[in-house]
Design an enzyme around this catalytic site. Structure first.
Site, PDB file in Angstrom:
ATOM      1  N   TRP A 102       0.826  -1.206   0.000  1.00  0.00           N
ATOM      2  CA  TRP A 102       0.000   0.000   0.000  1.00  0.00           C
ATOM      3  C   TRP A 102       0.855   1.249   0.000  1.00  0.00           C
ATOM      4  CZ3 TRP A 102      -4.381  -0.774  -2.014  1.00  0.00           C
ATOM      5  CH2 TRP A 102      -4.948  -2.051  -1.906  1.00  0.00           C
ATOM      6  N   ASP A 171      -1.887   6.888   5.950  1.00  0.00           N
ATOM      7  CA  ASP A 171      -2.936   6.013   5.430  1.00  0.00           C
ATOM      8  C   ASP A 171      -3.297   5.040   6.542  1.00  0.00           C
ATOM      9  OD1 ASP A 171      -4.544   4.158   4.237  1.00  0.00           O
ATOM     10  OD2 ASP A 171      -3.115   3.528   2.700  1.00  0.00           O
ATOM     11  N   LYS A 195     -13.110  -1.275   6.078  1.00  0.00           N
ATOM     12  CA  LYS A 195     -12.503  -2.228   7.001  1.00  0.00           C
ATOM     13  C   LYS A 195     -13.067  -2.042   8.414  1.00  0.00           C
ATOM     14  CE  LYS A 195      -8.809  -2.051   3.745  1.00  0.00           C
ATOM     15  NZ  LYS A 195      -8.387  -3.360   3.273  1.00  0.00           N
TER      16      LYS A 195
END
Lengths: 360, 360
Positions: A102, A171, A195
């Site tokens: 990511w 993030d 999530k």
């Protein structure tokens, strides 16, 4: 109905209580004779939902007057570009830490916008790893420093955020509101909702207000943070149903004692699952360096790929869903987000014991 | 439960049948023990939903092999920027027609990207108007021509799309799939879902494949149409619940006989409502030029603003919701999208008669 044990990496498990409320209200929201999906985003019914979502997220994250909560679209993937487009001025440098898949994607987008300095790269290390954030050579005067708090694929998690001179951007897609942290350390945090916060299609951004004015006004209006900040995320039609579910999840989190309350539960869940590896005599091997183990995404290997395949297949038959590791790394992964209960951990660890006894 | 008559401009009415299915399946989708919101976007359950949504929209719009259906995020407002960012090359000109508030916003974003030629501007005309599209002086070799098929605020609608030499790009947010049209006339069409397709948070784009490769690869990955085209809109996590509802709406539309079938119903609804103006002896005056009247957003005035306020207040008390005109223009507006039934039209026209009798 028998509810599955949902270990999906995202979209992921939602609290059953939240789904039950959403189901009950789906056709008739608060006696209005309409679904919340059918209400105008500028009407009273949705307005109350929106305001409560902003207020609850504010409470849960400790948002003070110098920060603003935004609900955007496009996921973390769009934030990978929106962050540098807004914050990385001409001639400036942004510091990035590459801790995995990511972070790599975030770096790739920032490099399209301006100058990027990669402070450390642990993205290819096995066992999966992260650098010591306190020991990095941060660029003096950097536009910002970007980190990824939790690598969903690697199963690693930053344990202690660094105090950086430049605004720290994070993030937090896969561990937002899973544990307490001090928002004051950050200039901007962002997270896809799918999530820990709600369904996919909503992106949470919390930005320190002084950063709102950095973007050039030549940037497309929708990509400037100031656009949605001025309009309380109502410049254009927001994803109203997603924000409604996020609001219900925020209520549920407050009832659990907020970030500190849910962290206690999450640590107990993770501890129990990691103990199952550590007490298996090496049959189950954690993929991440021990001191960086994520409490959200637990990754491990079995003695062979054949056994991993068998393990996942048999677990699936027992309604334990989503245990396959990301296709880029293989192995097993259990995503144990806020809405995954201890019952799921118990089912999984119990199965792990049985499986090892039969296949050890 | 007594269901409201929903005349909201967007988010707007959804078919009750669709909401009933969504409610029934909300906690347990197809016996999987999980909500569709909790399913992975790369798993079998969601995969089938996604594939059916793409296929059904393809059938409904007559999509052939040379076009691709995309499900994006950010609404039409992000498309206002994404279209020129992808299609307006350096040194090129894009033709725009300014027919009202939405076209104006599209123009503003295009002007940030490149050279824009405004072919006509009817945005300030009262009664609300549009130019004769066949008589416009299109720029030879323009990168594209942009039009807005239906002005939600003005209540006007393009009756016949022009045949343009350059690719025709159309914002169809407020009348997509309300009537039959020939996709072959267009290079790209886009629409926020929240009027005729589903909840807010999904944007439908249909693009002719030769246009996919126009964008510079220096553009942020998420803003290039080719990114989502290559991955069937699964480059990153899509708004899965929104696409699921859109899929259910597409099934409902197919059962109504597709675009041609729903057009017949929509024309009957609009005819009845416009007849109520025309037979009121001038008490209710349509806001749009007669031959451009929209079959989706019906706009009108009463003899005074006081009467308009009273009209809206009394209608609201009778559960007719959303009849206030846009704040920028005032007056009344009934948005009568696909999911608004003839019962709502009957209730409204009957109330109009009563109101005039008492206040005429």
């Amino acid at each position: 109905m028998s509810r599955a044990f949902n270990f999906n990496a995202g979209p992921a498990a939602l609290p059953l209580e939240v789904l039950e409320i959403a189901q009950k209200e789906l056709i008739d929201f608060n006696g209005t004779g309409m679904s919340i999906m059918e209400h105008s985003h500028r009407g009273k019914a949705y307005d109350a939902v929106h305001a409560e979502a902003v207020a609850n997220i504010g409470k849960l994250l400790g948002v003070t007057d110098d920060y603003q909560v935004l609900f955007l679209q496009g996921g973390a993937s769009l934030q990978f570009a929106q962050v540098p487009l807004n914050l990385l001025g001409e001639g400036q440098t942004a510091d990035y830490v590459n801790t995995g898949a990511w972070a790599s994607k975030a770096i790739k987008e920032a490099q399209k916008v301006g100058k990027v300095n990669i402070l450390a790269d642990t993205s290819k290390e096995i066992p999966t790893n992260m650098p010591d954030f306190d020991a990095l050579a941060y660029t003096p005067g950097a536009a910002y420093v970007h980190v990824t708090s939790n690598e969903t694929i690697a199963g690693t998690q930053i344990q202690k955020f660094p105090n950086t001179a430049s605004p720290l951007v994070c993030d937090m897609s896969s561990d937002i509101l899973s544990r307490a942290f001090d928002l004051k350390q950050f200039g901007l945090i962002y997270a896809g909702a799918q999530k820990n916060l709600g369904p996919s299609g909503v992106t949470l951004v919390v930005i320190r207000k002084d950063l709102l004015e950095r973007a050039p006004t030549t940037l497309p209006t929708m990509l400037q943070y100031r656009t949605q900040a001025k309009e309380n995320s109502l410049y254009n039609t927001p994803p109203t149903f997603g924000i409604y579910i996020l609001m219900l999840v925020s209520r549920w989190l407050l009832a659990k004692g907020g970030a500190a309350g849910i962290e206690k539960i999450n640590r107990a869940k993770a501890d129990k699952l990691y103990a199952a590896f550590d007490n298996s005599g090496g049959y189950y091997r954690g993929s991440a360096v021990k001191h960086l183990r994520s409490i959200m995404n637990v990754t491990w290997r079995l003695p062979s790929e054949e056994l991993e395949e068998k393990f996942i297949k048999e677990a699936t038959a027992l309604k334990m869903i989503g245990l396959k590791g990301h296709r880029s790394v293989g192995g097993c992964r259990a995503s144990i987000y806020n809405a995954v209960g201890m019952d799921a951990i118990d089912a999984l660890t119990s199965f792990m014991k049985d499986f090892q006894a039969k296949n050890g």
